[in-house]
Design an enzyme around this catalytic site. Structure first.
Site, PDB file in Angstrom:
ATOM      1  N   ASP A 216      15.355  33.736 -12.209  1.00  0.00           N
ATOM      2  CA  ASP A 216      15.714  35.125 -12.518  1.00  0.00           C
ATOM      3  C   ASP A 216      14.487  35.868 -13.030  1.00  0.00           C
ATOM      4  O   ASP A 216      13.858  35.451 -14.005  1.00  0.00           O
ATOM      5  CB  ASP A 216      16.816  35.108 -13.585  1.00  0.00           C
ATOM      6  CG  ASP A 216      17.377  36.488 -13.897  1.00  0.00           C
ATOM      7  OD1 ASP A 216      16.900  37.482 -13.324  1.00  0.00           O
ATOM      8  OD2 ASP A 216      18.311  36.560 -14.718  1.00  0.00           O
ATOM      9  N   GLU A 242      16.652  35.967  -8.317  1.00  0.00           N
ATOM     10  CA  GLU A 242      17.561  36.974  -8.868  1.00  0.00           C
ATOM     11  C   GLU A 242      16.818  38.166  -9.448  1.00  0.00           C
ATOM     12  O   GLU A 242      15.829  38.006 -10.165  1.00  0.00           O
ATOM     13  CB  GLU A 242      18.414  36.310  -9.957  1.00  0.00           C
ATOM     14  CG  GLU A 242      19.420  37.217 -10.618  1.00  0.00           C
ATOM     15  CD  GLU A 242      20.351  36.440 -11.547  1.00  0.00           C
ATOM     16  OE1 GLU A 242      20.830  37.031 -12.536  1.00  0.00           O
ATOM     17  OE2 GLU A 242      20.606  35.241 -11.286  1.00  0.00           O
ATOM     18  N   GLU A 268      23.820  42.575 -10.888  1.00  0.00           N
ATOM     19  CA  GLU A 268      24.196  42.535 -12.310  1.00  0.00           C
ATOM     20  C   GLU A 268      24.143  43.921 -12.935  1.00  0.00           C
ATOM     21  O   GLU A 268      24.933  44.222 -13.834  1.00  0.00           O
ATOM     22  CB  GLU A 268      23.245  41.582 -13.040  1.00  0.00           C
ATOM     23  CG  GLU A 268      23.362  41.561 -14.534  1.00  0.00           C
ATOM     24  CD  GLU A 268      22.309  40.678 -15.187  1.00  0.00           C
ATOM     25  OE1 GLU A 268      22.051  40.857 -16.390  1.00  0.00           O
ATOM     26  OE2 GLU A 268      21.747  39.795 -14.503  1.00  0.00           O
ATOM     27  N   ASP A 291      29.083  42.160 -12.829  1.00  0.00           N
ATOM     28  CA  ASP A 291      29.732  41.734 -14.067  1.00  0.00           C
ATOM     29  C   ASP A 291      30.964  42.604 -14.247  1.00  0.00           C
ATOM     30  O   ASP A 291      30.878  43.833 -14.231  1.00  0.00           O
ATOM     31  CB  ASP A 291      28.797  41.895 -15.270  1.00  0.00           C
ATOM     32  CG  ASP A 291      29.306  41.126 -16.495  1.00  0.00           C
ATOM     33  OD1 ASP A 291      30.535  41.087 -16.698  1.00  0.00           O
ATOM     34  OD2 ASP A 291      28.476  40.574 -17.233  1.00  0.00           O
ATOM     35  N   HIS A 318      27.902  37.750 -12.922  1.00  0.00           N
ATOM     36  CA  HIS A 318      26.967  37.596 -14.023  1.00  0.00           C
ATOM     37  C   HIS A 318      27.698  37.197 -15.294  1.00  0.00           C
ATOM     38  O   HIS A 318      28.775  37.705 -15.608  1.00  0.00           O
ATOM     39  CB  HIS A 318      26.239  38.926 -14.265  1.00  0.00           C
ATOM     40  CG  HIS A 318      25.541  39.004 -15.586  1.00  0.00           C
ATOM     41  ND1 HIS A 318      26.044  39.709 -16.657  1.00  0.00           N
ATOM     42  CD2 HIS A 318      24.393  38.444 -16.017  1.00  0.00           C
ATOM     43  CE1 HIS A 318      25.222  39.599 -17.690  1.00  0.00           C
ATOM     44  NE2 HIS A 318      24.208  38.840 -17.329  1.00  0.00           N
ATOM     45  N   GLU A 338      28.608  31.608 -13.530  1.00  0.00           N
ATOM     46  CA  GLU A 338      27.539  31.417 -14.502  1.00  0.00           C
ATOM     47  C   GLU A 338      28.140  30.938 -15.821  1.00  0.00           C
ATOM     48  O   GLU A 338      29.272  31.288 -16.164  1.00  0.00           O
ATOM     49  CB  GLU A 338      26.777  32.723 -14.704  1.00  0.00           C
ATOM     50  CG  GLU A 338      25.536  32.599 -15.570  1.00  0.00           C
ATOM     51  CD  GLU A 338      24.660  33.843 -15.517  1.00  0.00           C
ATOM     52  OE1 GLU A 338      23.488  33.748 -15.914  1.00  0.00           O
ATOM     53  OE2 GLU A 338      25.150  34.905 -15.076  1.00  0.00           O
TER      54      GLU A 338
END
Length: 392
Positions: A216, A242, A268, A291, A318, A338
């Protein structure tokens, strides 16, 4: 059943915070950091949370939440959203969502406005599950998998021996996937690129080829820098890269996807159904990572999930947490979720462990959602809130 009251509370951590090392995770501030004075630098950490509770005339209470900018989000709910909902039937969840969205459209649409709607909407769905005496994932379609595979998500840039030790621990605990953070970006030059490669190499050599490794950049790279990094990362078989560029750079995501064998992940920090439509139509992503407490709650999350499925793009939300786990459980197109391991407070995204009871923990890399707990399955740990400053 009618809504009688909406209560919002901002909770801000007042306990000790673990100091983070330099380069623990690159972020969008890095590119402007050289021009900032220490007093204006700030940090990319978040030590507050928003709780949203919806009360009804039959005694049920729905619980929602939001991270990021909780003080401002509270104001949006209190001033603009709560007056729309008091007296309404919570089962009219689609109409209520549209009312909130259209009422705030002139100043909302993305960012804080949508985060506020998300917190309210999550509370509404928790309320509906409690009224139906069913877990929320049943309202969304039911089980699509016996358990949810989760990946361990932390592995901040630390001394390489500590990074290896943490990765080895996750492997021993049964995780079949884990994600690390890059610590260096464009302002760190070629030496920083080498440090980033060392991070990925360390984790890959520690866990072997039978564990998925993801990485990420958390919006901290430029398109040019990302293009230079891709060839250096390709030998390590990453499951995805990411947020390599800022979230508004749809064309940048698409160009990276065309250039590399590494799958590209993002979303995200996208907030709307239309935004995800544009990303998918641009063929910008291999994985969608919305998210639920940013995209408008469960009412919109299920629409975005369906849109991604129509494009053949998996959804891996997320941050884990119950509002996302219920979406994953109800969607065959969501192969895993996650998971933030419980740790002492550091970045702030671990605060939900201190605020709520009911969050599941994995066994051998899997979590399960109970069938006999209605709603989302979360309750506010009021005793634990004594460790926070509470703003009502």
């Amino acid at each position: 059943m009618k809504i009688t009251r909406i209560r919002t509370r901002v909770v801000e951590w007042k306990g000790p915070v673990v100091p983070l090392p330099p380069h623990f995770c690159t972020n969008p501030m890095d590119l402007v950091a050289p021009s900032l004075a220490p007093e204006t630098m700030g940090t990319f950490t978040f030590h507050g949370w928003l709780l949203c509770e919806i009360f009804t005339d039959d005694g049920l209470v729905g619980v929602g939440n939001a991270a990021l900018s909780p003080r401002v989000t509270k104001q949006v709910i209190d001033l603009y959203l709560a007056p729309l909902l008091v007296g309404a039937d919570p089962w009219d969840v689609e109409f209520l969502w549209q009312h909130m969205y259209r009422k705030t459209m002139a100043f909302g649409r993305k960012g804080i406005g949508m985060v506020a709607i998300s917190a309210v909407d999550i509370a509404l769905w928790d309320l509906l599950g409690k009224a139906a005496r069913q877990p929320v994932y049943r309202l969304l379609g039911g089980r699509t998998k016996p358990r949810i595979p989760v990946y361990a998500s932390r592995l901040y840039s630390t001394p390489l021996d500590e990074l290896a030790s943490e990765a080895a621990r996750y492997k021993r605990e049964g995780y079949r996937a884990m994600k690390l953070r890059f610590g260096w970006g464009p302002t760190d030059g070629a030496a920083g690129m080498r440090h980033n490669v060392d991070l990925v190499r360390t984790v890959r050599e520690t866990v072997g080829d039978d564990v998925d490794v993801m990485a990420d950049a958390y919006m901290g790279w430029s398109l040019d820098y990302a293009k230079r990094m891709l060839p250096l990362l390709e030998p390590f078989g990453l499951r995805w890269l990411e947020e390599a560029v800022i979230p508004d750079d749809t064309h940048g995501y698409a160009e990276l996807r065309r250039r590399t064998s590494i799958p590209i992940a993002g979303g995200e920090h996208e907030f709307t159904l239309a935004g995800f439509r544009d990303l998918l139509e641009a063929r910008a992503l291999d994985y969608v990572q919305f998210d639920t407490n940013r995209v408008g709650g469960l009412t919109q999350a299920r629409k975005i999930a369906a849109l991604a499925e129509a494009h053949g793009i998996p959804v891996i939300p997320h941050a884990g947490q119950m509002h996302n786990y219920h979406v994953v459980m109800a969607s065959l197109n969501s192969p895993m979720a996650e998971f933030f391991p419980p740790v002492d407070v550091e970045v702030g995204n671990e605060l939900f462990w201190y605020i709520f009871d009911g969050e599941p923990t994995p066994t051998d890399g899997f979590i399960d959602l109970p069938e006999n707990v209605p709603g989302l399955g979360l309750t506010v740990n009021e005793a634990s809130l004594e460790r926070f400053e509470v703003i009502e």
